[in-house]
Scaffold this active site. Structure first.
Site, mmCIF file in Angstrom:
data_model
loop_
_atom_site.group_PDB
_atom_site.id
_atom_site.type_symbol
_atom_site.label_atom_id
_atom_site.label_comp_id
_atom_site.label_asym_id
_atom_site.label_seq_id
_atom_site.Cartn_x
_atom_site.Cartn_y
_atom_site.Cartn_z
ATOM 1 N N GLU A 173 1.029 -8.440 12.065
ATOM 2 C CA GLU A 173 0.837 -8.165 10.633
ATOM 3 C C GLU A 173 2.190 -8.000 9.913
ATOM 4 O O GLU A 173 2.391 -8.511 8.832
ATOM 5 C CB GLU A 173 -0.012 -6.896 10.492
ATOM 6 C CG GLU A 173 -0.421 -6.544 9.071
ATOM 7 C CD GLU A 173 -1.246 -5.265 9.012
ATOM 8 O OE1 GLU A 173 -1.442 -4.607 10.072
ATOM 9 O OE2 GLU A 173 -1.689 -4.904 7.903
ATOM 10 N N ASP A 206 0.752 -1.250 0.000
ATOM 11 C CA ASP A 206 0.000 0.000 0.000
ATOM 12 C C ASP A 206 0.788 1.309 0.000
ATOM 13 O O ASP A 206 0.524 2.197 -0.775
ATOM 14 C CB ASP A 206 -0.925 0.042 1.232
ATOM 15 C CG ASP A 206 -1.945 -1.076 1.240
ATOM 16 O OD1 ASP A 206 -1.985 -1.874 0.292
ATOM 17 O OD2 ASP A 206 -2.717 -1.142 2.208
HETATM 18 C C1 DGY Z 1 -5.878 -0.737 4.353
HETATM 19 O O1 DGY Z 1 -6.943 -0.240 4.668
HETATM 20 O O2 DGY Z 1 -4.791 -0.398 4.826
HETATM 21 C C2 DGY Z 1 -5.886 -1.819 3.368
HETATM 22 O O3 DGY Z 1 -4.658 -2.370 3.209
HETATM 23 C C3 DGY Z 1 -6.437 -1.357 2.062
HETATM 24 O O4 DGY Z 1 -6.509 -2.459 1.248
#
Ligand code: DGY
Length: 431
Positions: A397, A165
């Site tokens: 995570e 991201d």
């Molecule tokens: C988030 O909301 O960070 C997700 O990774 C978007 O897909």
């Protein structure tokens, strides 16, 4: 640890699909579902199959599969269905609200993996038969709608489609944009330390790209023409190529389907040729992203740079160069494999999401890729590093790559009880 991993997966199961992490990610995410299903396959085949069948149930009429399926409303996450408005697209799924963007196409290799893990091959072959044409249709969607120059390389139009991201990869694209300042309430930063998440200004960019896509009702051709973000991503394309290979294997197992097998082979031949001529950077000795909107390669090395190993894309010589780059930039005694972004870069941030931390899914991809290319020791190292990190801090995570950061009471970063960390642990320890 194994029981703990199973307990996490079972707790994150929502009667038909899994959430990646309670509160932080309260819906079904595409690539999470793939990795989670692989974990389930080791102890609960019904859940493994259902996870994928639910995802495919949310497929659009044109073959597209959305990156988030909003099964129920939750006010713990922003932006939700009312922001994304996938219903603007005439072929969107009528049953489930979703986003209008996708994520790395892992579904093909996931169903093959489920079959490989299965002890009841007959039952699993039925599962393959129920799902494979939907996955094929998804690949057809990509090559027909996401490859405007007919290169065999599909584009992503949003950084959230990459899965990585907030990687520094996207910084130069965001510099070309000047989005409005949005007024909205972030929810992620109420669950997780903001230092470990994207900034507020980065979110303005993310939302602005979605607003542009919405203004074109998520029409792919218009997005290709107008989106300020348009990238050929080696990770995304490698996942598609790997999944093409998997579909070929599965169709051969089923028998018949010659024309689909031919189609998949021809997509792969073309994709792999373009991949190696366009995305391989000889100076960096690594695959890099290509910014289609601004017509320039993004000359930065990230964990995505090595993912083509998993799809059989590099030649033997290129593979050797990739290993050289991996070891010189990401390796060494003080580092766990594999940071998500080049640790020798000034943009490296060891705590911030995709700007440096180790992610178990990328490690898993590289473990299998390195094995396929005969780099057994390095494959073992990446596997043992993954297991050691998870043993030390639990199923978070993402994780610090610097070994010096691990003390008796250290934690991981981002969400806790994270589904794919637990799922892929189960796969790694079974190998
Ligand atoms: C988030 O909301 O960070 C997700 O990774 C978007 O897909």
């Amino acid at each position: 640890m194994k029981n703990k991993a199973i307990a996490i997966l079972d707790a994150n199961w929502r009667n038909g699909y899994s959430v990646p992490s309670k509160n932080l990610y309260p819906y079904q995410w595409l690539w999470d579902s793939g990795f989670i299903a692989i974990g389930f396959a080791h102890y609960d085949m019904d859940k493994a199959e259902k996870e994928i069948e639910t995802l495919l149930d949310a497929q659009w009429e044109n073959g597209f599969i959305p990156h988030i399926v909003f099964h129920q409303l939750s006010d713990s996450y922003f932006p939700g269905p009312n922001f994304h408005r996938a219903d603007l697209h005439p072929l969107s799924n009528k049953k489930y609200p979703s986003t209008g963007m996708t994520q790395p196409p892992v579904t093909g290799f996931t169903i093959e993996k489920i079959y490989q893990i299965s002890k009841d091959k007959k039952a699993s072959l039925n599962f393959i038969k129920r799902t494979i044409d939907k996955v094929f249709k998804n690949h057809e969607y990509f090559y027909n709608n996401r490859d405007p120059r007919n290169e065999g390389l599909v584009y992503i139009y949003h950084n959230w489609e990459s899965g990585t991201d907030n990687s520094p990869l996207w910084d130069s694209i965001f510099e070309t944009m000047n989005p409005p300042v949005y007024t909205f309430e972030r929810r992620d930063t109420s669950h997780v330390n903001p230092e470990e998440r994207p900034t507020q200004r980065e979110y303005d960019h993310y939302l602005h790209i979605i607003d542009i896509a919405k203004s074109h009702n998520y029409d792919d051709a218009k997005i290709a023409e107008h989106s300020p973000f348009l990238v050929q991503d080696p990770l995304f394309n490698a996942m598609l190529i790997k999944s093409n290979h998997a579909l070929i294997n599965m169709y051969e197992l089923i028998g018949g389907n010659e024309s689909k097998i031919e189609q998949l082979k021809s997509w792969n031949a073309k994709s792999i040729a373009s991949f190696n001529s366009k995305l391989y950077n000889k100076e960096l000795k690594a695959y890099v992203h290509y910014d289609l909107r601004n017509e320039r390669p993004i000359k930065l090395v990230s964990s995505s740079s090595f993912s083509p190993l998993y799809a059989g894309i590099p030649t033997k010589e290129q593979a050797a160069e990739l290993i050289e780059t991996m070891q010189s930039k990401f390796g060494g005694d003080s580092m766990y494999l594999l940071a998500s972004f080049d640790p020798t870069s000034e943009k490296f941030n060891p705590k911030k999401y995709w700007r440096g931390p180790v992610w178990i899914n990328l490690n898993w991809i590289l473990y299998y890729g390195l094995q396929d290319y005969g780099y057994k020791d390095l494959a073992q190292q990446i596997k043992f590093d993954s297991i050691e990190i998870l043993d030390k801090v639990g199923f978070y995570e993402y994780f610090d790559a610097r070994k010096s950061e691990y003390k008796a009471d250290s934690k991981g970063y981002g969400g806790s009880d994270f589904s794919w960390s637990a799922a892929l642990y189960l796969d790694l320890i079974n190998n």
